[in-house]
Design a protein around this motif. Sequence first.
Motif, PDB file in Angstrom:
ATOM      1  N   SER A   5       0.854  -1.195   0.000  1.00  0.00           N
ATOM      2  CA  SER A   5       0.000   0.000   0.000  1.00  0.00           C
ATOM      3  C   SER A   5       0.883   1.236   0.000  1.00  0.00           C
ATOM      4  O   SER A   5       1.842   1.311   0.761  1.00  0.00           O
ATOM      5  CB  SER A   5      -0.870   0.035   1.260  1.00  0.00           C
ATOM      6  OG  SER A   5      -1.642  -1.133   1.333  1.00  0.00           O
ATOM      7  N   ARG A   6       0.501   2.176  -0.836  1.00  0.00           N
ATOM      8  CA  ARG A   6       1.201   3.471  -0.812  1.00  0.00           C
ATOM      9  C   ARG A   6       0.569   4.323   0.272  1.00  0.00           C
ATOM     10  O   ARG A   6      -0.661   4.423   0.344  1.00  0.00           O
ATOM     11  CB  ARG A   6       1.073   4.178  -2.159  1.00  0.00           C
ATOM     12  CG  ARG A   6       1.858   3.490  -3.244  1.00  0.00           C
ATOM     13  CD  ARG A   6       1.843   4.308  -4.521  1.00  0.00           C
ATOM     14  NE  ARG A   6       2.716   3.714  -5.500  1.00  0.00           N
ATOM     15  CZ  ARG A   6       4.042   3.849  -5.503  1.00  0.00           C
ATOM     16  NH1 ARG A   6       4.654   4.582  -4.582  1.00  0.00           N
ATOM     17  NH2 ARG A   6       4.787   3.274  -6.428  1.00  0.00           N
ATOM     18  N   VAL A   7       1.388   4.934   1.100  1.00  0.00           N
ATOM     19  CA  VAL A   7       0.869   5.693   2.235  1.00  0.00           C
ATOM     20  C   VAL A   7       1.584   7.032   2.359  1.00  0.00           C
ATOM     21  O   VAL A   7       2.631   7.250   1.755  1.00  0.00           O
ATOM     22  CB  VAL A   7       1.043   4.904   3.561  1.00  0.00           C
ATOM     23  CG1 VAL A   7       0.167   3.658   3.571  1.00  0.00           C
ATOM     24  CG2 VAL A   7       2.510   4.534   3.796  1.00  0.00           C
ATOM     25  N   GLN A  27       5.649   3.169   1.767  1.00  0.00           N
ATOM     26  CA  GLN A  27       4.912   1.956   1.438  1.00  0.00           C
ATOM     27  C   GLN A  27       4.772   1.112   2.696  1.00  0.00           C
ATOM     28  O   GLN A  27       5.652   1.124   3.552  1.00  0.00           O
ATOM     29  CB  GLN A  27       5.651   1.107   0.398  1.00  0.00           C
ATOM     30  CG  GLN A  27       5.712   1.695  -0.989  1.00  0.00           C
ATOM     31  CD  GLN A  27       7.073   2.291  -1.269  1.00  0.00           C
ATOM     32  OE1 GLN A  27       8.069   1.870  -0.714  1.00  0.00           O
ATOM     33  NE2 GLN A  27       7.109   3.301  -2.124  1.00  0.00           N
ATOM     34  N   PRO A 108      -2.963  -1.172   6.547  1.00  0.00           N
ATOM     35  CA  PRO A 108      -1.775  -0.363   6.260  1.00  0.00           C
ATOM     36  C   PRO A 108      -1.770   0.999   6.934  1.00  0.00           C
ATOM     37  O   PRO A 108      -0.823   1.750   6.771  1.00  0.00           O
ATOM     38  CB  PRO A 108      -1.846  -0.197   4.737  1.00  0.00           C
ATOM     39  CG  PRO A 108      -3.308  -0.246   4.429  1.00  0.00           C
ATOM     40  CD  PRO A 108      -3.935  -1.166   5.448  1.00  0.00           C
ATOM     41  N   THR A 109      -2.832   1.323   7.684  1.00  0.00           N
ATOM     42  CA  THR A 109      -2.868   2.658   8.283  1.00  0.00           C
ATOM     43  C   THR A 109      -2.904   2.559   9.801  1.00  0.00           C
ATOM     44  O   THR A 109      -3.217   1.526  10.368  1.00  0.00           O
ATOM     45  CB  THR A 109      -4.101   3.451   7.799  1.00  0.00           C
ATOM     46  OG1 THR A 109      -5.281   2.766   8.244  1.00  0.00           O
ATOM     47  CG2 THR A 109      -4.137   3.558   6.286  1.00  0.00           C
ATOM     48  N   GLN A 135      -1.266   7.267   6.830  1.00  0.00           N
ATOM     49  CA  GLN A 135      -2.558   7.422   6.164  1.00  0.00           C
ATOM     50  C   GLN A 135      -2.436   6.879   4.748  1.00  0.00           C
ATOM     51  O   GLN A 135      -1.354   6.937   4.152  1.00  0.00           O
ATOM     52  CB  GLN A 135      -2.932   8.908   6.077  1.00  0.00           C
ATOM     53  CG  GLN A 135      -3.108   9.563   7.428  1.00  0.00           C
ATOM     54  CD  GLN A 135      -2.958  11.067   7.315  1.00  0.00           C
ATOM     55  OE1 GLN A 135      -1.885  11.580   7.037  1.00  0.00           O
ATOM     56  NE2 GLN A 135      -4.047  11.785   7.532  1.00  0.00           N
ATOM     57  N   GLU A 136      -3.553   6.413   4.212  1.00  0.00           N
ATOM     58  CA  GLU A 136      -3.513   5.976   2.823  1.00  0.00           C
ATOM     59  C   GLU A 136      -3.272   7.185   1.946  1.00  0.00           C
ATOM     60  O   GLU A 136      -3.779   8.265   2.203  1.00  0.00           O
ATOM     61  CB  GLU A 136      -4.827   5.284   2.455  1.00  0.00           C
ATOM     62  CG  GLU A 136      -4.997   4.021   3.271  1.00  0.00           C
ATOM     63  CD  GLU A 136      -5.864   2.969   2.572  1.00  0.00           C
ATOM     64  OE1 GLU A 136      -5.575   2.634   1.419  1.00  0.00           O
ATOM     65  OE2 GLU A 136      -6.810   2.525   3.207  1.00  0.00           O
ATOM     66  N   GLU A 137      -2.488   6.967   0.911  1.00  0.00           N
ATOM     67  CA  GLU A 137      -2.189   8.051  -0.016  1.00  0.00           C
ATOM     68  C   GLU A 137      -3.469   8.387  -0.772  1.00  0.00           C
ATOM     69  O   GLU A 137      -4.144   7.504  -1.283  1.00  0.00           O
ATOM     70  CB  GLU A 137      -1.114   7.576  -0.989  1.00  0.00           C
ATOM     71  CG  GLU A 137      -0.543   8.665  -1.830  1.00  0.00           C
ATOM     72  CD  GLU A 137       0.539   8.120  -2.756  1.00  0.00           C
ATOM     73  OE1 GLU A 137       1.708   8.433  -2.523  1.00  0.00           O
ATOM     74  OE2 GLU A 137       0.206   7.381  -3.685  1.00  0.00           O
ATOM     75  N   VAL A 138      -3.791   9.676  -0.821  1.00  0.00           N
ATOM     76  CA  VAL A 138      -4.987  10.115  -1.528  1.00  0.00           C
ATOM     77  C   VAL A 138      -4.543  10.756  -2.827  1.00  0.00           C
ATOM     78  O   VAL A 138      -3.722  11.677  -2.825  1.00  0.00           O
ATOM     79  CB  VAL A 138      -5.785  11.116  -0.671  1.00  0.00           C
ATOM     80  CG1 VAL A 138      -7.007  11.600  -1.445  1.00  0.00           C
ATOM     81  CG2 VAL A 138      -6.200  10.485   0.640  1.00  0.00           C
ATOM     82  N   ASN A 139      -5.042  10.264  -3.932  1.00  0.00           N
ATOM     83  CA  ASN A 139      -4.695  10.874  -5.216  1.00  0.00           C
ATOM     84  C   ASN A 139      -5.423  12.185  -5.357  1.00  0.00           C
ATOM     85  O   ASN A 139      -6.625  12.279  -5.100  1.00  0.00           O
ATOM     86  CB  ASN A 139      -5.080   9.933  -6.373  1.00  0.00           C
ATOM     87  CG  ASN A 139      -4.244   8.664  -6.326  1.00  0.00           C
ATOM     88  OD1 ASN A 139      -3.092   8.690  -5.900  1.00  0.00           O
ATOM     89  ND2 ASN A 139      -4.838   7.565  -6.745  1.00  0.00           N
TER      90      ASN A 139
END
Length: 143
Positions: A5-7, A27, A108-109, A135-139
């Motif tokens: 997960s990208r974070v 990650q 992942p968070t 935190q999860e990466e937000v696009n």
Amino acid sequence: MQGMSRVLITITSRQDEEKVEQKLAGQVFQKDKSLYIRYEEPGASGGEGVRTLLKVMPNELKVTRHGEVESEQSFRKGDSLPGFYRSPYTRFDMVTHTRELNVRMQGPTGEIHWEYELEVHDVLSGHFAVSLTIQEEVNSHDD
């Protein structure tokens, strides 16, 4: 190995009275029973930077850094664990005396917080408190 997960990681570290906050992309991935968190800190004056890997186990945290600086530290609440630090200019062994270690991860968070005293050459060199908020990466183009 499960998916990665990208974070976005916010690191707040306090040494005695001095506080530093960094926001870094990273990650998170799971392997065996451990959770791994990986991120890179930019190098000083455009240097090569430092890649950091946190291995999160049920009662222990291991932090390994590679690059401009090489170091390894382990944290287990109530224990004193050995580690080392190496840069182009110096190398020394160190011991971490961990007072607090709280891991609150949901997938992942989550948040990891630890506090420790660092001992170098049998001398305490300060009290440290570190918090990682993941935190999860937000696009940016997501609604």
